[in-house]
Scaffold this motif. Structure first.
Motif, PDB file in Angstrom:
ATOM      1  N   VAL B  34       0.824  -1.198   0.000  1.00 44.61           N
ATOM      2  CA  VAL B  34       0.000   0.000   0.000  1.00 44.61           C
ATOM      3  C   VAL B  34       0.871   1.266   0.000  1.00 44.61           C
ATOM      4  CG1 VAL B  34      -1.448   1.338   1.578  1.00 44.61           C
ATOM      5  CG2 VAL B  34      -2.047  -1.049   1.035  1.00 44.61           C
ATOM      6  N   VAL B  37       2.505   1.954  -3.342  1.00 48.35           N
ATOM      7  CA  VAL B  37       1.535   2.444  -4.327  1.00 48.35           C
ATOM      8  C   VAL B  37       1.267   3.922  -4.084  1.00 48.35           C
ATOM      9  CG1 VAL B  37      -0.822   2.233  -5.201  1.00 48.35           C
ATOM     10  CG2 VAL B  37       0.489   0.172  -4.656  1.00 48.35           C
ATOM     11  N   GLY B 153     -12.861   4.212  -4.057  1.00 48.08           N
ATOM     12  CA  GLY B 153     -11.876   3.169  -4.337  1.00 48.08           C
ATOM     13  C   GLY B 153     -12.452   1.964  -5.051  1.00 48.08           C
ATOM     14  N   SER B 157      -9.453   2.062  -7.267  1.00 44.49           N
ATOM     15  CA  SER B 157      -8.530   1.266  -6.449  1.00 44.49           C
ATOM     16  C   SER B 157      -8.107   2.126  -5.268  1.00 44.49           C
ATOM     17  CB  SER B 157      -7.327   0.743  -7.243  1.00 44.49           C
ATOM     18  OG  SER B 157      -6.307   1.717  -7.326  1.00 44.49           O
ATOM     19  N   SER B 158      -7.465   1.515  -4.306  1.00 43.93           N
ATOM     20  CA  SER B 158      -7.357   2.195  -3.025  1.00 43.93           C
ATOM     21  C   SER B 158      -6.299   3.290  -2.934  1.00 43.93           C
ATOM     22  CB  SER B 158      -7.130   1.180  -1.903  1.00 43.93           C
ATOM     23  OG  SER B 158      -8.330   0.477  -1.685  1.00 43.93           O
ATOM     24  N   ASP B 162      -3.465   6.278 -10.738  1.00 45.46           N
ATOM     25  CA  ASP B 162      -3.259   6.035 -12.163  1.00 45.46           C
ATOM     26  C   ASP B 162      -4.625   5.915 -12.846  1.00 45.46           C
ATOM     27  OD1 ASP B 162      -2.786   5.036 -14.674  1.00 45.46           O
ATOM     28  OD2 ASP B 162      -1.370   3.493 -14.021  1.00 45.46           O
ATOM     29  N   SER B 164      -5.356   5.158 -15.809  1.00 40.55           N
ATOM     30  CA  SER B 164      -5.531   4.053 -16.766  1.00 40.55           C
ATOM     31  C   SER B 164      -6.301   2.907 -16.109  1.00 40.55           C
ATOM     32  CB  SER B 164      -4.186   3.563 -17.291  1.00 40.55           C
ATOM     33  OG  SER B 164      -3.482   2.881 -16.278  1.00 40.55           O
ATOM     34  N   ILE B 165      -6.189   2.787 -14.798  1.00 42.13           N
ATOM     35  CA  ILE B 165      -6.924   1.742 -14.075  1.00 42.13           C
ATOM     36  C   ILE B 165      -8.417   1.967 -14.210  1.00 42.13           C
ATOM     37  CG2 ILE B 165      -7.517   0.897 -11.759  1.00 42.13           C
ATOM     38  CD1 ILE B 165      -4.570   1.559 -10.979  1.00 42.13           C
ATOM     39  N   SER B 168     -10.161   1.629 -17.644  1.00 41.23           N
ATOM     40  CA  SER B 168     -10.231   0.334 -18.314  1.00 41.23           C
ATOM     41  C   SER B 168     -11.611  -0.289 -18.146  1.00 41.23           C
ATOM     42  CB  SER B 168      -9.184  -0.602 -17.706  1.00 41.23           C
ATOM     43  OG  SER B 168      -9.480  -1.934 -18.042  1.00 41.23           O
ATOM     44  N   THR B 171     -12.269  -2.556 -15.222  1.00 38.51           N
ATOM     45  CA  THR B 171     -12.653  -2.035 -13.915  1.00 38.51           C
ATOM     46  C   THR B 171     -14.176  -2.027 -13.774  1.00 38.51           C
ATOM     47  OG1 THR B 171     -10.637  -0.762 -13.619  1.00 38.51           O
ATOM     48  CG2 THR B 171     -12.592   0.039 -12.452  1.00 38.51           C
TER      49      THR B 171
END
Lengths: 426, 426, 426
Positions: B34, B37, B153, B157-158, B162, B164-165, B168, B171
């Motif tokens: 974590v 990131v 999140g 995501s958490s 980024d 791009s996540i 997509s 996701t």
């Protein structure tokens, strides 16, 4: 490098001893694809030629000389050891699939294939579902996956040594997919999978969790059998610790622990639903009103006219209600609990839990129909509350005791009551 | 920056006030994944540290201090506003899932969770299907998706920023997949999806149509609820215009209009088939021959012994024919009309239309069986043409009127005929 | 380049003759997406403008002037020839879908659409399943795939000439997916597919086997119709040789031969299971106990009140047992044998074989229920062993003979016995 080896010839076939160079010359023409792939491999680079794996003689009438995992193991010792102590190392064994070339076999299993004291195999397999298939279906439908035990090429492909192949989740997907264990599908649409496909550095794929650091011990961290049986307290505890240690490289340990505990709880509650359905089917069997009853259909390859609802259960030559139970246990239950461990809400809930519960309703409805038909038909009726004779009642009671539905005490008490009632009333 | 804040402690827990620098030092060791990131995120770059989102105190025995969407909204104001006025902003609300932390709640809904005049919550949820699940299933199976309302999140995501996540389609797939709403699957194999995966510049993905220009108003252009109810003429007209304006950036407007009109027509015709099935089930209920009837099974969490076939319908503790209806409405109908709007022929026709129609045949067959069983069994029979007493006939008539199957006029006429027939015949 | 052409106007519409330059100017504003794509195409580069394909006049009230495959064929002669002699070239034809613009039509088929000696079309289609759909479903659900016959854009997309689009397996997936023919899904998780997605140079995708070297003869090497009928000994032998020649560019010929022979065997054994189910349904029809019987439901669009279990079988307005048969034949059987030819164990075994066999159990169970209901109900019972009158027995015998269930000899013998029994007994 091109030494000609003398080998033992076990059968009657056209054996030709050739040098490695000779292999290449001929196969460049006969099987150019394979040859080109090998030429680009690290095997070729290191001077490991055809004969090192295939031997320098082969039956030219046979298309594919099989390379045993053990042969790979002569060089790749650690990988081989890890592989064959893992669940992959019992791919044939686990499903009692084709047991030819099986390693690590328990001697007590010999009687599956041999008459006592006989070296002649009577049968090569001991999986009831496998035994019902044609040889073509057995090969293409069953062994194509289960051969992983003995065929490193199952994952690595046959002649390439490019590790990007075997590290791709797609490679795992070949077998770990479909109605009975869609691990690939549930990873692909999980938080881990969706993140990994965009940013592989941020989330794990199959190998990161199940074959970490290149280990071939695929059973790492797994606390249940593929069919959802617990592996026992000791093994489970060790395996859980292994997995939590791995989770902790990204997540707080407490977080991972909570999620895996939730999955445990889901496994337990879904198992209870399966058991509820199982008892319904068993009760109908005891009453003699499955349609058809095991005695009226082709015998089970292993259990004959016994009702089989365990791992050896068939999906053919059974009654409709058993087929519903097969779906529930083998497909729906598997999706619910495997979906939970893979943290996939759609598999856990919709494909899993909702299907388990809807199939339970289907099973109850069919049970209701069968009881109704039992009442209405001209056929002999054997329903609890309508059992005609004391003999029938005693038989029903005994069946329930023998399969563990009632305790010894309950059995004794009920039996005494029945016997008392049989006494002349005055 | 590292000021220690005094906070209210609501429960009994170990609260520790730490500075942001302190967070990082400890978490680099405890949760290295974590931390790494976050270090690579634009948050870190802009000096937005742990404490900015999580606060500088937390219960060390709790693994994950939840960051509310509202917290993100303090900086990302527009995105937050768009999000919480969209369908995503009612992820918990929409399914009456776990309503803790729900925004924008209608006061009349308070009684779902509170006794009148009471501030103490009696229940946190008001979704019948949710209420039937264990807490583990509720968390992992339901809330993992429905928490999108309050958890940015879910998609972002958490700790990574980024984009791009979150851009997509994978996701979106995490939740928008599966038997009840396979939007991802139907996009993936549509003209848009297949083209987009080869040439992203030539065809749209999820965000291009549903979150154009980074908007978080995911309800943009959508004229139906997820369950397939129309949003009303006014809203629908506005939304359709929105979408057509967007389509027109690539397509001729007339072409897009024709295709969306076709989807409307498919939605309408499939809805009619669902209604046909609904009436069959309701009729069996009126006749008292569902097996089992609601009064003979565990009560519905909200409606007790009433028959529930609407959005609060269960998939458990129901009869077989209701379970067939659940599949038809929730899975097959959804695939047909959502497949049409996403221009996917296989989902529209095979997974949708063909399944809707085949399940209708299954429902008719089960209705026929239940009527037959009603006739043949010793149980009291309540079939229209065989109703024993005038009282039963009047009761059946009334039930049909009350649920809208017949008009006031029809009811009055039929009732009069029945009452007349009850008069002494001479 | 910008010559204005005089064209025949077939209907009554607003036709406007424009030069190519004029097209571009207007469409850059009206349909900017399409125009940009065309500008980046090799068509634009070669000076092939709008009017070359669409003509220089069009009805401005119609959104999409269709470009016939024949139009593409004026330049792309070989591709067009290959296409329209292949199965793709009968996309509409094969399913008897919308036959407008159909090429290469057999004159004997005219009566499907025309009264004798009449040029006026009576109906455009001759597919029973298609005839049951609304125009919206017909367009979006059926023709979106079947139009491949006449629409090169089905695969190539409408204005791009980027061959990476049409070479992607995703493009094939648009139609070759779903419950009735999941070729894409079974390739994706086969050895070929999983390997190809990591190392495209090591394994084939759709085109490598089915459109090798850019050929448009998609029927290359295929020995069965999409519905699983054999194409006859001569065609099959030629096609098998074609395919084996192709396989041999990578594999040893003997290996490929063995695998395709296995698939043949699986095709044969699954076909036998389908036939077994078919006989069960036909027998119930002969006995008059399908629920409902064809005479008691909306007539089949082509066969009226006849039972239809062949390629023209419906999935609606049928009985429950027929719907089970539809699933078995159209979905399960297709997955089993197509899975085998594509070497996908999960499709061959689990989605195919296991489903075929479980559905056979469902069919047997329903047959058992229908026979039981026939016995118990007040309705006239027509069961073999309980046929009331000699007339009924003769009728049943005749039906079985006429559909080929018994031979002429068997029929004659049984008939004689029945007639003898009808003679006065003494």
């Amino acid at each position: 490098m091109t030494r000609i080896l003398i080998v033992l010839v076990w059968g009657l076939f056209v054996a030709t001893d050739v040098s490695a160079g000779e292999c290449e010359t001929c196969h460049a023409e006969k099987t150019p694809g394979v040859t080109t792939v090998w030429q680009g491999s690290s095997h070729a680079e290191a001077g490991v030629g055809c004969e090192a794996c295939h031997g320098s003689d082969h039956d030219l009438t046979q298309p594919r000389p099989i390379v045993d995992a053990a042969k790979c193991g002569t060089c790749h010792k650690q990988e081989y050891e890890e592989h064959h102590t893992s669940r992959h190392g019992m791919g044939l064994h686990s499903g009692w699939g084709c047991t030819r070339n099986m390693l690590n076999r328990d001697r007590s299993e010999c009687i599956f294939c041999h008459d006592k004291e006989s070296a002649l195999p009577q049968s090569q397999v001991m999986c009831a579902r496998f035994l019902k298939q044609s040889s073509a279906m057995g090969e293409l439908g069953c062994n194509r996956c289960h051969e992983v035990e003995n065929n490193c090429g199952s994952c690595h492909s046959s002649h390439s040594t490019d590790l990007s192949i075997v590290r791709s989740p797609k490679t795992c997907a070949k077998c770990h997919m479909g109605p009975d264990h869609p691990q690939w599908e549930m990873w692909e649409t999980s938080q881990h999978g969706t993140l990994s496909m965009t940013r592989p550095d941020l989330a794990p794929d199959c190998l990161d969790c199940h074959m970490a650091n290149g280990s071939h011990m695929v059973s790492f961290g797994i606390t249940k059998t593929p069919a959802g049986k617990d592996l026992g307290e000791a093994v489970s505890a060790t395996r859980r610790t292994e997995m939590l240690d791995l989770c902790s490289t990204c997540h707080a340990r407490g977080f991972s622990e909570r999620e895996l505990n939730r999955a445990d709880q889901i496994w337990q509650e879904q198992q209870a639903l399966v058991n509820q359905a199982k008892e319904i089917v068993e009760d109908l069997y005891d009453r003699g009103i499955l349609d058809p009853m095991p005695k009226d259909r082709p015998p089970h390859p292993l259990a004959g006219t016994q009702l089989v609802l365990d791992g050896q259960m068939l999906y053919e030559d059974i009654s409709h209600i058993e087929r519903l139970f097969f779906k529930m246990k083998k497909y729906d239950f598997a999706k619910a609990f495997k979906g939970a461990y893979h943290q996939n809400p759609a598999y856990t809930h919709w494909y899993g839990n909702a299907e388990v519960k809807m199939t339970l309703e289907d099973i109850k409805a069919e049970a209701s129909r069968l009881k109704r038909a039992g009442k209405g038909s001209a056929a002999p009726v054997v329903e609890t509350d309508r059992l005609q004779s004391a003999e029938e009642k005693l038989d029903y009671l005994k069946k329930r005791f023998l399969r563990g539905a009632i305790s010894r005490d309950e059995y004794d008490r009920e039996r005494r009551l029945l016997l008392d009632a049989m006494l002349p009333q005055r």
